[in-house]
Structure formats: structure tokens, C-alpha cells
Design a protein around this motif. Structure first.
Motif, short mmCIF file in Angstrom:
data_model
loop_
_atom_site.label_atom_id
_atom_site.label_comp_id
_atom_site.label_asym_id
_atom_site.label_seq_id
_atom_site.Cartn_x
_atom_site.Cartn_y
_atom_site.Cartn_z
N ARG A 1 5.45 -12.96 6.51
CA ARG A 1 5.57 -12.07 7.67
C ARG A 1 4.19 -11.89 8.31
O ARG A 1 3.64 -10.80 8.34
N PRO A 2 3.62 -12.97 8.87
CA PRO A 2 2.26 -12.90 9.40
C PRO A 2 2.13 -12.06 10.67
O PRO A 2 1.03 -11.71 11.06
N ALA A 3 3.24 -11.72 11.33
CA ALA A 3 3.17 -10.94 12.56
C ALA A 3 3.22 -9.44 12.29
O ALA A 3 3.41 -8.64 13.20
N ALA A 4 3.02 -9.05 11.04
CA ALA A 4 3.04 -7.64 10.67
C ALA A 4 1.97 -7.38 9.63
O ALA A 4 1.53 -8.28 8.94
N PHE A 5 1.53 -6.12 9.55
CA PHE A 5 0.67 -5.72 8.45
C PHE A 5 1.23 -4.43 7.86
O PHE A 5 2.09 -3.78 8.46
N TYR A 6 0.76 -4.10 6.67
CA TYR A 6 1.31 -3.00 5.90
C TYR A 6 0.19 -2.10 5.41
O TYR A 6 -0.89 -2.57 5.09
N TYR A 7 0.47 -0.81 5.34
CA TYR A 7 -0.46 0.11 4.72
C TYR A 7 0.34 1.19 4.00
O TYR A 7 1.52 1.39 4.28
N SER A 8 -0.31 1.86 3.07
CA SER A 8 0.37 2.93 2.34
C SER A 8 -0.17 4.27 2.79
O SER A 8 -1.32 4.38 3.19
N GLN A 9 0.69 5.26 2.71
CA GLN A 9 0.31 6.61 3.10
C GLN A 9 0.89 7.59 2.10
O GLN A 9 2.09 7.56 1.80
N GLU A 10 0.04 8.44 1.60
CA GLU A 10 0.44 9.48 0.66
C GLU A 10 0.28 10.81 1.37
O GLU A 10 -0.79 11.13 1.87
N ASP A 11 1.36 11.58 1.45
CA ASP A 11 1.29 12.87 2.12
C ASP A 11 0.58 13.90 1.25
O ASP A 11 0.61 13.82 0.01
N ARG A 12 -0.05 14.84 1.91
CA ARG A 12 -0.73 15.92 1.20
C ARG A 12 0.28 16.62 0.29
O ARG A 12 1.43 16.85 0.66
N GLY A 13 -0.15 16.92 -0.90
CA GLY A 13 0.74 17.54 -1.88
C GLY A 13 1.39 16.53 -2.82
O GLY A 13 2.07 16.91 -3.75
N HIS A 14 1.21 15.24 -2.54
CA HIS A 14 1.69 14.16 -3.40
C HIS A 14 3.20 14.17 -3.58
O HIS A 14 3.72 13.82 -4.63
N GLN A 15 3.94 14.59 -2.55
CA GLN A 15 5.39 14.63 -2.66
C GLN A 15 6.09 13.56 -1.83
O GLN A 15 7.32 13.48 -1.83
N ARG A 16 5.29 12.74 -1.12
CA ARG A 16 5.86 11.63 -0.37
C ARG A 16 4.86 10.48 -0.33
O ARG A 16 3.68 10.69 -0.06
#
Length: 168
Positions: free
Chosen positions: A11-26
Motif C-alpha cells: 500500500r505505497p499510496a498510504a502511510f500509517y501512524y499510531s495515536q494513544e489518547d490521553r488516559g491510555h484508554q484508546r
């Protein structure tokens, strides 16, 4: 993946990143389309208590491991109450299958062999009657079959294991 961005081989036409919400609940893995800027959640894990994401750098354990030969990633989660590995499809946008399962925890990923579709990993608590902090090495197929113990004994194992020939 942390906050850093990555791409998957298929899937070279996309990139990915991770996100952790404050409070570590998502915790989310988010795909961004490079052409349009559109985003979608590939992984969207929520809990009322706490999602474990801290101190993975000391374990050699990335929570998200993008694969270069497919549109998949290996995701580490405690969503079933134990730290295990999951195969995620970026194309479908979700978890394809749980790779490891049981009342024990994955302690680290040592190798992902995309050609053989296997993960080499460390785990603790798999051997009945043994201290759960003793670490052993294992190999398993991406579909969860073929779980093989590569070490044995009654100690914390920190030795080299024989691996197939690997070129860098």
C-alpha cells in the motif's frame, strides 16, 4: 510505530501512524491516503481501564509492525487480558486473526519472517509450574498454527537460538 509514520509494502499510496489518547484508554493505528489526505482507523482499541503501551522499547517490542510484502501488520495488544500478537489487514481495516493466545504474555518479537509467514518471539508463563518470569523463545505461523518452543529449561533464557540463514 509509535508516533512515527510508516508505509506498508503493498500500500505505497498510504502511510500509517499510531495515536494513544490521553488516559491510555484508546489506541489507534491510522491510515492516511497520500493522494487525498483521507484518514481511517485500521486498529481502534478502546477500554474503560488502561491500554498497555509503555516501556516497549526495553522489551524490543513494537506494538505495530508493518510488513513490507503485504498490506498487513503484526499488532501487539492485551485486548483479551494477556499480551498477544494479532494479524491486521490494512486493506480490510481490522484484525484478521489472533496469532497467539492463552494465559501467558508475549515479551518480545525477535523476527518476522514474511516469506514463511512466521513470527519468532519471546514469552513468559507458558510452562506450567514454572516461574512466569522465565522467558522462552517460540515460533508461530501468522494464522496461529504451528506454535513451536525453541528453548526449554527453568531459567530466564537469554541465549542465541538457531535461525534460518538471514541476509541483511
Amino acid at each position: 510505530m509509535g508516533a512515527a509514520a510508516t508505509a506498508l509494502g503493498a500500500r505505497p499510496a498510504a502511510f500509517y501512524y499510531s495515536q494513544e489518547d490521553r488516559g491510555h484508554q484508546r489506541f489507534r493505528v491510522i491510515e492516511v491516503d497520500c493522494q487525498t489526505g483521507a484518514t481511517r482507523n485500521i486498529v481502534d482499541e478502546k477500554t474503560r481501564t488502561f491500554i498497555w503501551t509503555a516501556h516497549t522499547e526495553m522489551l524490543g517490542l513494537n506494538l505495530v509492525n508493518g510488513l513490507t510484502n503485504s498490506d498487513e501488520m503484526i499488532y501487539v495488544s492485551e485486548r483479551d487480558g494477556w499480551r498477544h500478537l494479532y494479524l491486521v489487514s490494512a486493506k480490510e481495516g481490522g484484525i484478521k486473526n489472533q496469532i497467539t493466545k492463552g494465559p501467558w504474555v508475549v515479551r518480545g518479537i525477535d523476527r518476522i519472517d514474511e516469506d514463511a509467514r512466521q513470527v519468532w518471539f519471546r514469552a513468559g508463563g507458558m510452562n506450567a509450574g514454572q516461574d512466569p518470569y522465565f522467558i522462552h523463545y517460540y515460533r508461530v505461523n501468522f494464522d496461529g498454527t504451528g506454535l513451536t518452543a525453541l528453548t526449554e529449561g527453568t531459567a530466564i533464557t537469554r541465549r542465541s537460538i538457531r535461525r534460518p540463514q538471514v541476509s541483511y
